[in-house]
Design an enzyme around this catalytic site. Structure first.
Site, PDB file in Angstrom:
ATOM      1  N   ARG A   1      74.891  14.459  44.528  1.00  0.00           N
ATOM      2  CA  ARG A   1      74.154  14.586  43.256  1.00  0.00           C
ATOM      3  C   ARG A   1      73.399  13.293  42.942  1.00  0.00           C
ATOM      4  O   ARG A   1      72.408  13.284  42.228  1.00  0.00           O
ATOM      5  CB  ARG A   1      75.116  14.966  42.123  1.00  0.00           C
ATOM      6  CG  ARG A   1      74.463  15.024  40.744  1.00  0.00           C
ATOM      7  CD  ARG A   1      75.214  15.938  39.774  1.00  0.00           C
ATOM      8  NE  ARG A   1      76.632  15.657  39.703  1.00  0.00           N
ATOM      9  CZ  ARG A   1      77.189  14.635  39.042  1.00  0.00           C
ATOM     10  NH1 ARG A   1      76.428  13.771  38.387  1.00  0.00           N
ATOM     11  NH2 ARG A   1      78.500  14.470  39.026  1.00  0.00           N
TER      12      ARG A   1
ATOM     13  N   ASP B   1      51.481  18.144  36.092  1.00  0.00           N
ATOM     14  CA  ASP B   1      52.057  19.192  36.951  1.00  0.00           C
ATOM     15  C   ASP B   1      50.984  19.583  37.962  1.00  0.00           C
ATOM     16  O   ASP B   1      49.954  20.172  37.614  1.00  0.00           O
ATOM     17  CB  ASP B   1      52.464  20.390  36.078  1.00  0.00           C
ATOM     18  CG  ASP B   1      53.168  21.482  36.890  1.00  0.00           C
ATOM     19  OD1 ASP B   1      52.940  21.569  38.107  1.00  0.00           O
ATOM     20  OD2 ASP B   1      53.907  22.273  36.275  1.00  0.00           O
TER      21      ASP B   1
HETATM   22  N1  PLP Z   1      55.049  24.576  36.959  1.00  0.00           N
HETATM   23  C1  PLP Z   1      54.217  25.590  37.256  1.00  0.00           C
HETATM   24  C2  PLP Z   1      52.743  25.364  37.185  1.00  0.00           C
HETATM   25  C3  PLP Z   1      54.724  26.848  37.611  1.00  0.00           C
HETATM   26  O1  PLP Z   1      53.874  27.844  37.897  1.00  0.00           O
HETATM   27  C4  PLP Z   1      56.124  27.017  37.670  1.00  0.00           C
HETATM   28  C5  PLP Z   1      56.710  28.333  38.028  1.00  0.00           C
HETATM   29  O2  PLP Z   1      56.020  29.312  38.155  1.00  0.00           O
HETATM   30  C6  PLP Z   1      56.951  25.933  37.336  1.00  0.00           C
HETATM   31  C7  PLP Z   1      56.385  24.733  37.006  1.00  0.00           C
HETATM   32  C8  PLP Z   1      58.447  26.085  37.355  1.00  0.00           C
HETATM   33  O3  PLP Z   1      58.921  26.019  38.655  1.00  0.00           O
HETATM   34  P1  PLP Z   1      60.345  26.605  39.125  1.00  0.00           P
HETATM   35  O4  PLP Z   1      60.259  28.088  39.020  1.00  0.00           O
HETATM   36  O5  PLP Z   1      60.494  26.075  40.504  1.00  0.00           O
HETATM   37  O6  PLP Z   1      61.369  26.059  38.174  1.00  0.00           O
END
Ligand code: PLP
Length: 434
Positions: free
Chosen positions: A92, A217
């Site tokens: 972890r 992101d």
């Molecule tokens: N960020 C984006 C742009 C996503 O499309 C998603 C999931 O669809 C996530 C984060 C979340 O990812 P996870 O499903 O791996 O937790």
């Protein structure tokens, strides 16, 4: 033996990092003559296994599935517990396979270090919870992935953190909202689901000027299309579940850091929260990475072929693909991204009923909630993930009643179009009889 392997893996990773050198500018290693290696080369060579016995080495990074690591003395164990970079103690807190993934993704994104998580949401919530305190303020892009929006809404409703939203097209809109307590600006390189592309360089420069951390992101773009750290991001997060792993067989997330102090700040909390990556998931993700540039090229080419044909189809009212002329972000997207990405959303003229009918009628494309895998997936958010929202709330989430989200896979574009076209022709007749 384990210790030797770990040490060698560390040394190997150091070599990789040193070779990465001017990471911010090139996101990877350089040729002897100084030219940056192409991302197709780096995706294949950036993660390498440590030497094995007798001087040979495995070609792929070994899976170290051990949950804990043994020591010869209490002092050695205590010393190893001091920080994220000591010998491995407990998986972890850190694991050789997970660390290989972290270093590989840091290299591809042009960051200096990374932390891997159990999912994209693990990465996003872990970073936000670790950075924020009650009384802090966050500015985020309005059309965000729903899970991120839900975390921000919870932070606002339950944890005393203020959140404001911006369109992302204009740094002045952000600057007008900044307060002394503003700590994070959260953006998506390509917004999910309708593909808005914010003014990443402008907004990140404004954030830096105000002492605000820029978190981006980059799940929908991947480092093949954009490396936000090159545009001023402090942290890049990913759902590695999507394009990075690419085969719809693993959940994962990562946060990549432009400054290693952020990793040191966040790591103790990720160990506490416990949403760290599993070694097998990390190994599967590493296995997908060498083909990432090839897959992204095919996703983008197929998306371009389908977006144009969808836009000309009478059953389709609008197509949302950032590289499509007429998309509100098209100019920004073409300046920022080296391809339009594999996500295409479109609005069916027949609204909610047409959306439901369409996803029931596709044959090759599969109705499933994820994206970024090799296979083409469709969803109709208004009747699935967002079914509880009325039209006003749907519009606030940048979704219409007839919006279909298409994660374009790497199949043959003609086969995909034949499938979409047969489903669209049936949707046309559904609409005319309703
Ligand atoms: N960020 C984006 C742009 C996503 O499309 C998603 C999931 O669809 C996530 C984060 C979340 O990812 P996870 O499903 O791996 O937790």
């Amino acid at each position: 033996m384990e210790t030797e392997t770990e040490t060698e893996m560390e040394a190997e990773a150091e070599t990789e990092r040193d070779a990465g050198g001017d990471a911010g500018a090139t996101a990877g290693r350089r040729r002897a003559g100084g030219a940056a290696l192409d991302i197709r080369t780096r995706a294949v060579h950036v993660s390498s296994a440590p030497p094995g016995e007798g001087g040979s080495r495995p070609l792929s990074v070994p899976l170290v599935q051990s949950s804990a690591f043994a020591f010869d003395s209490a002092d050695a164990l205590a010393e190893a517990m001091a920080g994220p970079d000591g010998p491995y103690v407990y998986s972890r807190r850190g694991n050789p396979t997970v660390r290989a993934l972290e270093r590989t993704l840091a290299g591809l994104e042009g960051g200096v270090s990374a932390l891997a998580f159990a999912s994209g949401m693990g990465a996003i919530s872990g970073v936000l919870l670790a950075l924020l305190r009650p009384g802090d303020h966050v500015v985020a892009q309005r059309c965000l992935y729903g899970g991120t929006y839900a975390v921000l809404s919870d932070l606002a409703a339950r944890y005393g953190i203020a959140v404001d939203y911006v369109d992302g097209a204009d740094e002045a809109e952000f600057a007008a909202l900044v307060r002394p307590t503003t700590r994070v600006l959260f953006l998506e390189t390509i917004g999910n689901p309708v593909g808005q592309v914010p003014d990443l360089p402008g907004l990140l420069a404004a954030a830096r000027a105000h002492g605000v951390l820029g978190v981006v992101d980059n799940s929908l773009a991947s480092p093949v299309l954009c490396r936000p750290i090159e545009h001023g991001a402090d942290i890049v997060v990913h759902s590695t579940t999507k394009y990075l792993a690419g085969h719809s067989d693993v959940l994962g997330g990562v946060a990549v850091f432009a400054d290693d102090r952020l990793r040191h700040e966040i790591w103790p909390r990720t160990v506490e929260f416990g949403a760290t990556a599993d070694p097998f998931a990390a190994w599967l993700t590493l296995r997908g990475l060498p083909t990432l540039p090839l897959r992204i090229a095919q996703h983008c080419a197929n998306a371009a072929a389908l977006a144009g044909r969808l836009a000309a189809h009478p059953a389709v009212a609008a197509v949302h693909w950032p590289w499509l002329p007429g998309h509100p972000s098209c100019d920004r997207a073409r300046a920022l991204l080296s391809g339009g990405g594999g996500m295409v959303a479109f609005d069916l003229a027949g609204g909610r009923a047409a959306g439901r009918a369409f996803v029931a009628r596709v044959r090759l494309a599969r109705l499933a909630l994820s994206l970024g895998g090799v296979e083409t997936l469709v969803t109709h958010p208004a009747s699935t993930s967002h079914r509880e929202l009325d039209e006003e709330a749907l519009a606030a989430a940048c979704i219409g009643p007839g919006t279909v989200r298409l994660s374009v896979g790497i199949e043959d574009a003609e086969d995909l179009w034949a499938d979409l076209a047969q489903a669209l022709s049936e949707v046309n007749s559904v609409r005319s009889t309703q």
